[in-house]
Design a protein around this motif. Structure first.
Motif, PDB file in Angstrom:
ATOM      1  N   MET A 187       1.489   6.607  -6.909  1.00 30.50           N
ATOM      2  CA  MET A 187       0.422   7.543  -7.296  1.00 30.50           C
ATOM      3  C   MET A 187       0.867   8.996  -7.131  1.00 30.50           C
ATOM      4  SD  MET A 187      -2.030   6.034  -8.671  1.00 30.50           S
ATOM      5  CE  MET A 187      -3.138   7.420  -8.749  1.00 30.50           C
ATOM      6  N   ILE A 188       1.616   9.283  -6.094  1.00 38.81           N
ATOM      7  CA  ILE A 188       2.114  10.652  -5.886  1.00 38.81           C
ATOM      8  C   ILE A 188       3.057  11.037  -7.025  1.00 38.81           C
ATOM      9  CG2 ILE A 188       3.587  12.094  -4.429  1.00 38.81           C
ATOM     10  CD1 ILE A 188       2.384  10.513  -2.013  1.00 38.81           C
ATOM     11  N   TYR A 195      11.253   6.394  -7.376  1.00 38.45           N
ATOM     12  CA  TYR A 195      10.331   5.335  -6.947  1.00 38.45           C
ATOM     13  C   TYR A 195      11.100   4.085  -6.528  1.00 38.45           C
ATOM     14  CZ  TYR A 195       6.679   1.810  -7.076  1.00 38.45           C
ATOM     15  OH  TYR A 195       5.834   0.782  -6.746  1.00 38.45           O
ATOM     16  N   CYS A 238      11.035   2.686  -2.679  1.00 35.11           N
ATOM     17  CA  CYS A 238      10.413   1.382  -2.421  1.00 35.11           C
ATOM     18  C   CYS A 238      11.431   0.350  -1.982  1.00 35.11           C
ATOM     19  CB  CYS A 238       9.668   0.907  -3.658  1.00 35.11           C
ATOM     20  SG  CYS A 238       8.228   1.930  -4.005  1.00 35.11           S
ATOM     21  N   ALA A 291       0.833  -1.192   0.000  1.00 32.70           N
ATOM     22  CA  ALA A 291       0.000   0.000   0.000  1.00 32.70           C
ATOM     23  C   ALA A 291       0.874   1.251   0.000  1.00 32.70           C
ATOM     24  CB  ALA A 291      -0.925  -0.001   1.211  1.00 32.70           C
ATOM     25  N   ARG A 292       1.957   1.212   0.741  1.00 29.13           N
ATOM     26  CA  ARG A 292       2.887   2.350   0.770  1.00 29.13           C
ATOM     27  C   ARG A 292       3.510   2.564  -0.607  1.00 29.13           C
ATOM     28  NH1 ARG A 292       8.364   2.864   1.260  1.00 29.13           N
ATOM     29  NH2 ARG A 292       9.107   4.797   2.196  1.00 29.13           N
ATOM     30  N   ASN A 293       3.940   1.483  -1.243  1.00 27.67           N
ATOM     31  CA  ASN A 293       4.534   1.593  -2.570  1.00 27.67           C
ATOM     32  C   ASN A 293       3.532   2.123  -3.589  1.00 27.67           C
ATOM     33  OD1 ASN A 293       6.829   0.564  -1.412  1.00 27.67           O
ATOM     34  ND2 ASN A 293       6.660  -1.448  -2.366  1.00 27.67           N
ATOM     35  N   ALA A 294       2.293   1.675  -3.483  1.00 21.85           N
ATOM     36  CA  ALA A 294       1.249   2.159  -4.387  1.00 21.85           C
ATOM     37  C   ALA A 294       0.998   3.647  -4.169  1.00 21.85           C
ATOM     38  CB  ALA A 294      -0.033   1.365  -4.183  1.00 21.85           C
ATOM     39  N   ARG A 295       1.008   4.070  -2.914  1.00 22.16           N
ATOM     40  CA  ARG A 295       0.798   5.488  -2.606  1.00 22.16           C
ATOM     41  C   ARG A 295       1.933   6.343  -3.165  1.00 22.16           C
ATOM     42  NH1 ARG A 295      -0.145   4.777   2.289  1.00 22.16           N
ATOM     43  NH2 ARG A 295       1.911   5.187   3.153  1.00 22.16           N
TER      44      ARG A 295
END
Length: 90
Positions: A10-11, A63, A67, A3-7
């Protein structure tokens, strides 16, 4: 962690989207601006386009670094158990 990586993704995507939206907006509403020659006889459209490519690469590196920070190396027990399971499966 996913979820952190997805956030983070998205940013960074939104950051890129702002720059790309600016490129499209200038082309749509002020196309004559893209014909200007700001540096060494190269028009703004070419500079902006290459800038978008470089920005995409930089954001991808950011990114990857952000990550990668949360990845922990496996413990010795986990590595041994993984090796044993691979040997048993062969």
């Amino acid at each position: 962690m996913q979820a952190r990586n997805a956030r983070i993704g998205m940013i960074l995507f939104c950051v890129y989207l702002l720059f790309y939206g600016g490129f499209v907006g200038v082309n749509a509403f002020a196309p004559e601006m893209m014909e200007t020659l700001p540096i060494a006889g190269i028009n703004l459209a070419i500079l902006y386009g290459f800038g978008l490519i470089v920005l995409a690469l930089v954001l991808a590196l950011i990114y990857g670094l952000l990550c990668q920070a949360d990845v922990e190396p496996p413990t010795m027990a986990e590595a041994k158990a993984d090796a044993e399971s691979k040997e048993a499966g062969e």
